[in-house]
Design a protein around this motif. Sequence first.
Motif, PDB file in Angstrom:
ATOM      1  N   ALA B 129       0.837  -1.206   0.000  1.00  0.00           N
ATOM      2  CA  ALA B 129       0.000   0.000   0.000  1.00  0.00           C
ATOM      3  C   ALA B 129       0.871   1.256   0.000  1.00  0.00           C
ATOM      4  CB  ALA B 129      -0.916  -0.020   1.217  1.00  0.00           C
ATOM      5  N   THR B 130       1.957   1.217   0.768  1.00  0.00           N
ATOM      6  CA  THR B 130       2.851   2.374   0.857  1.00  0.00           C
ATOM      7  C   THR B 130       3.486   2.664  -0.494  1.00  0.00           C
ATOM      8  OG1 THR B 130       3.332   1.779   3.138  1.00  0.00           O
ATOM      9  CG2 THR B 130       4.877   3.277   2.072  1.00  0.00           C
ATOM     10  N   LEU B 131       3.963   1.620  -1.155  1.00  0.00           N
ATOM     11  CA  LEU B 131       4.654   1.829  -2.433  1.00  0.00           C
ATOM     12  C   LEU B 131       3.662   2.286  -3.506  1.00  0.00           C
ATOM     13  CD1 LEU B 131       7.195  -1.147  -2.350  1.00  0.00           C
ATOM     14  CD2 LEU B 131       7.468   1.206  -1.526  1.00  0.00           C
ATOM     15  N   LEU B 132       2.430   1.793  -3.411  1.00  0.00           N
ATOM     16  CA  LEU B 132       1.405   2.248  -4.367  1.00  0.00           C
ATOM     17  C   LEU B 132       1.113   3.744  -4.167  1.00  0.00           C
ATOM     18  CD1 LEU B 132      -1.251  -0.635  -4.578  1.00  0.00           C
ATOM     19  CD2 LEU B 132       0.314   0.163  -6.340  1.00  0.00           C
ATOM     20  N   ARG B 133       1.094   4.162  -2.912  1.00  0.00           N
ATOM     21  CA  ARG B 133       0.856   5.590  -2.634  1.00  0.00           C
ATOM     22  C   ARG B 133       1.974   6.444  -3.216  1.00  0.00           C
ATOM     23  NH1 ARG B 133      -1.053   4.093   2.411  1.00  0.00           N
ATOM     24  NH2 ARG B 133       0.986   4.503   3.358  1.00  0.00           N
ATOM     25  N   VAL B 134       3.215   5.950  -3.076  1.00  0.00           N
ATOM     26  CA  VAL B 134       4.361   6.695  -3.612  1.00  0.00           C
ATOM     27  C   VAL B 134       4.205   6.892  -5.120  1.00  0.00           C
ATOM     28  CG1 VAL B 134       6.844   6.539  -4.110  1.00  0.00           C
ATOM     29  CG2 VAL B 134       5.986   5.969  -1.830  1.00  0.00           C
ATOM     30  N   ALA B 135       3.856   5.811  -5.819  1.00  0.00           N
ATOM     31  CA  ALA B 135       3.720   5.883  -7.272  1.00  0.00           C
ATOM     32  C   ALA B 135       2.555   6.804  -7.647  1.00  0.00           C
ATOM     33  CB  ALA B 135       3.509   4.487  -7.848  1.00  0.00           C
ATOM     34  N   ALA B 136       1.462   6.658  -6.906  1.00  0.00           N
ATOM     35  CA  ALA B 136       0.281   7.469  -7.212  1.00  0.00           C
ATOM     36  C   ALA B 136       0.602   8.954  -7.075  1.00  0.00           C
ATOM     37  CB  ALA B 136      -0.866   7.072  -6.291  1.00  0.00           C
ATOM     38  N   GLU B 137       1.330   9.282  -6.002  1.00  0.00           N
ATOM     39  CA  GLU B 137       1.703  10.687  -5.784  1.00  0.00           C
ATOM     40  C   GLU B 137       2.589  11.188  -6.912  1.00  0.00           C
ATOM     41  OE1 GLU B 137       3.544  11.903  -1.854  1.00  0.00           O
ATOM     42  OE2 GLU B 137       1.592  11.021  -1.284  1.00  0.00           O
ATOM     43  N   GLU B 142      -4.414   8.022  -8.380  1.00  0.00           N
ATOM     44  CA  GLU B 142      -4.965   7.438  -7.157  1.00  0.00           C
ATOM     45  C   GLU B 142      -4.408   6.035  -6.981  1.00  0.00           C
ATOM     46  OE1 GLU B 142      -7.294   8.561  -4.889  1.00  0.00           O
ATOM     47  OE2 GLU B 142      -6.882  10.502  -5.838  1.00  0.00           O
ATOM     48  N   PRO B 143      -4.030   5.641  -5.753  1.00  0.00           N
ATOM     49  CA  PRO B 143      -3.500   4.273  -5.575  1.00  0.00           C
ATOM     50  C   PRO B 143      -4.466   3.219  -6.109  1.00  0.00           C
ATOM     51  CG  PRO B 143      -3.229   5.529  -3.548  1.00  0.00           C
ATOM     52  CD  PRO B 143      -4.025   6.398  -4.491  1.00  0.00           C
ATOM     53  N   GLY B 144      -5.759   3.466  -5.957  1.00  0.00           N
ATOM     54  CA  GLY B 144      -6.757   2.474  -6.371  1.00  0.00           C
ATOM     55  C   GLY B 144      -6.768   2.234  -7.880  1.00  0.00           C
ATOM     56  N   ARG B 145      -6.146   3.147  -8.639  1.00  0.00           N
ATOM     57  CA  ARG B 145      -6.151   2.985 -10.092  1.00  0.00           C
ATOM     58  C   ARG B 145      -4.896   2.278 -10.587  1.00  0.00           C
ATOM     59  NH1 ARG B 145      -9.174   7.690 -12.748  1.00  0.00           N
ATOM     60  NH2 ARG B 145      -8.013   6.813 -14.492  1.00  0.00           N
ATOM     61  N   LEU B 146      -4.015   1.972  -9.663  1.00  0.00           N
ATOM     62  CA  LEU B 146      -2.757   1.332 -10.063  1.00  0.00           C
ATOM     63  C   LEU B 146      -2.849  -0.174  -9.851  1.00  0.00           C
ATOM     64  CD1 LEU B 146      -0.231   3.828  -8.419  1.00  0.00           C
ATOM     65  CD2 LEU B 146      -1.456   4.013 -10.597  1.00  0.00           C
ATOM     66  N   THR B 147      -2.058  -0.900 -10.600  1.00  0.00           N
ATOM     67  CA  THR B 147      -1.990  -2.352 -10.407  1.00  0.00           C
ATOM     68  C   THR B 147      -0.531  -2.752 -10.210  1.00  0.00           C
ATOM     69  OG1 THR B 147      -1.797  -2.681 -12.781  1.00  0.00           O
ATOM     70  CG2 THR B 147      -4.016  -2.834 -11.833  1.00  0.00           C
ATOM     71  N   VAL B 148      -0.338  -3.967  -9.667  1.00  0.00           N
ATOM     72  CA  VAL B 148       1.027  -4.469  -9.479  1.00  0.00           C
ATOM     73  C   VAL B 148       1.136  -5.818 -10.158  1.00  0.00           C
ATOM     74  CG1 VAL B 148       2.804  -5.135  -7.831  1.00  0.00           C
ATOM     75  CG2 VAL B 148       1.155  -3.366  -7.219  1.00  0.00           C
TER      76      VAL B 148
END
Lengths: 152, 747
Positions: B129-137, B142-148
């Motif tokens: 979740a933390t790394l997704l937030r970094v990328a989103a920022e 939005e983190p919810g729009r990203l995938t891994v």
Amino acid sequence: MARLTVNGRGVEVDVDPSTPLIYVLRNDLALNGPKLGCGRAQCGACTVHLDGQAIRSCQLPLGEAEGRQVTTLEGLGTPERPHPLQEAFLAEQAAQCGYCTNGMIMQGAALIQDQPGITEAEVLEGMRGNLCRCGTQPRVVRAVMSAARKGA
Amino acid sequence: MSASASLTRRGFGLGVVAAGLAIGFRLDAPARAAGEVTPMLLANPKLDTWVRVTPDGRVSVTTGRVELGQGVLTAMRQIAAHELDIDPAALEVLSADTAASPNEGFTAGSMSVRYGGEALGMACADLRATLLRVAAEAWGSEPGRLTVEGGVIHGADGRRMTYGDAASRVSLVRPVDTGARRKDPTKAGPIGASLPRTDLPAKVFGQQVFIHDLRPEGMLFGAVARPPGYAARLISFDEAAARAMPGVVEVVRDGSFLGVLARREEQAREAASRIAEAATWENGPPLFGGAGVFDYMKGVPAEEKVLHRTAGEAQGAVRLHRAEYRRGFQAHASIGASCALAQWEGGKLTVWSHCQGPFPLRTDLARALRVEEGSIRVIHAQGSGCYGHNGADDVALDAALLARAAGGRPVRVQWTHEEEMAWEPWSSAMIVRMEAGIGGDGTPTSWSHDVRSFSHNTRPGQPGAGGCNLRSAWYLENPVAPPVSTDAPLPAGAAARNAVPIYAGIPNQRISSHFLPEAPIRTSALRTLGGYFNALCGDLFIEELAALAGKDPVSYRLANLTDPRLAEVLHRAVRLSGWTPEAVRLAPALEPVMTGTGLGLSRYKNTDCYVAVVARVEVDTRSGEVRPLALWAAVDAGRVVNPDGLRNQVEGGMVQSTSWTLMEEGHWNAHRIVSDNYADYPILEFPGLPRIESAIVDRPDQPPLGAGEGSQAPTGAAIANAVLAATGRRVPEIPLTPERVRAALLA
Ligand code: FES
Ligand code: FES
């Protein structure tokens, strides 16, 4: 100075010839395959091949291995060129802790050599002297039977 | 590497071995209610204790749990990979090290994944979740729009950022955010896949795996000269003669602790045995005052407790049925004896150990050596399967004591097999007394179970207690005595584990214990603690009640069960075996060979997996020999993560239990255990192996349950009940040796 052939290579070791072979293999030659278990021919963990025969290396004095061919698990097969029984152990996932595994494979490999028709009863009898405390014996039997059928 | 060079785990290739480990079969990772935090995270709150991203972008997870051959590291790998959306093979998995890992106490009791796995999963969810937030920022998204995928974060517009890149932009040195969203464990992913064990190739090709394989440069070999008995004291020995023995470089004496350092392993062993034999020792009083163990246990004062009661007085009983069952001492009997490597450098001690709890071991090492805990580092490395508290911890102290005289050189000590058998803690002898009221229709109207036992837990690091549970500490000039042993409370229990019957439909239950805190033969945890014998007794007793009622053992059990999952495994095992249950005929005329089928049913700890076993045996009534022909098991361990791993555990437990039930029993002379080799303490050999089949009742909708120790009790009960079914006679003492069976047949 004792001269013997281990896994196809000539080696010389300066050790008392009465020393049980297991100590030389593990501590002088840094081989990890043969394991020190009971040290008295009761468990099979230390099994290696001497001129193709499965023997207990905790019982064999170094002097008696002189001039002969010793094969350990490392020499039986490698990840690149595995022995069929090593492949069968992986296919059957035939281990838990793996401490007995060396003995199971070395004993089993000698047992099924040129014996594609070996029966399960013969395998059970042939493996009698190899103990496993984790209870993997049913998997070991499956692995040995399947490697035998493939003509190991 | 010079003789005194620092030994890092990498230096030995151990980090690599640990990273390559993967075994596994089950895990507990249910989504937790917000605010509910697993105890392992309370004890180890820091995120980077559990998971880190290395500068080159690899994800490294650390567990405080240790690999015992049971598969825990694969389960951890699966949990972490599942939460992180990463290939399990790309993860580095490190295990317990007091300098680097979370402190998770002991790896025991089928609890690793439930608690340790939950904590690791939470930490990994937080990292993701933390790394997704970094990328989103960074992308204004939005983190919810990203995938891994495979450790790479993808934006909707095709942008990519690796975990390594994202991690370099944020600090991970902070407590775990326990509110991070978890992934659904039932969704397809590493959880639920049958990962082959990545440690097996190394074991199959003879690569470095075990502590026994560590050979740092300059290493010396140590061995202990053992006294002739547990209570013996060293009076004198010929030190000059000892020093003159081949290969001996140092002789260590501290009180009655006596050991040697030698250049070669066989020299150390030989010298220790010769020194012990030539030394003058003074033995203590005879074990058990010279009495038999069961008489002794009934004669000494016991701590008596009622542990469980259901209301009401026995009603409507027309008769009582009573039984007393006994079991002698049983051993771990590992194939490879316990081993440790120790090195002192400038007042700091490093120990490599295959113990089940590196942190508790460190506590007791500090107590025995009278140093600060902070000056000791314990690193886990694999050993031969231990199945509980064997000599692994003790040998670590032996290595540390001997290494003190090694001038900074590392010292490896591997006990001899005889030493392991005589000096490791054994599983306690036990006496179980049962009584039931029987109504007019044969139904039980009351049930009582009393267990009399020595301790099942004398592990090191007992909280608060002081004292030391490492054997050699008791023999030092300045000895550190063991703490007074206590029994663990139910539901898990120790001596009374599984004493509460699974037959919840029986009214008027009374479960009690007579705990004996002082054991002349040292006892501690063997796989299932008291669970194997208590559950076995409960199931022998219900079988006898069924026989007295003239009912078949399946329908009689079903009538007293309230948990449908127990009923389900019972049905499944019976179906698998093809057996048609019928009432046991009591005391028929003996025939030379009689066959019978019996049943065993239990729920491990009354809280974990459900297992039913059907056994078919043949009894040679002339010799008393019991031959197990086949075992069929059904197990319900909730959601199954790795069916092959689960089967390996369940079937392995059935083999081990067959051995316990038919063969295993320790004997002693006046001063020590003398069943110290496989001829005097035989375990099951290949030709005695029954045919084994198992079925898994998969329950994807149910949380996973501990399954590593579930099959032992029902296997033992099924075999003993099959002997009853075959011969119509009860054999009240385990193991069912030919002499014992023969005596019961003639009684
Ligand atoms: S170690 Fe050689 S047979 Fe056990
Ligand atoms: S796998 Fe552990 S002793 Fe056989």
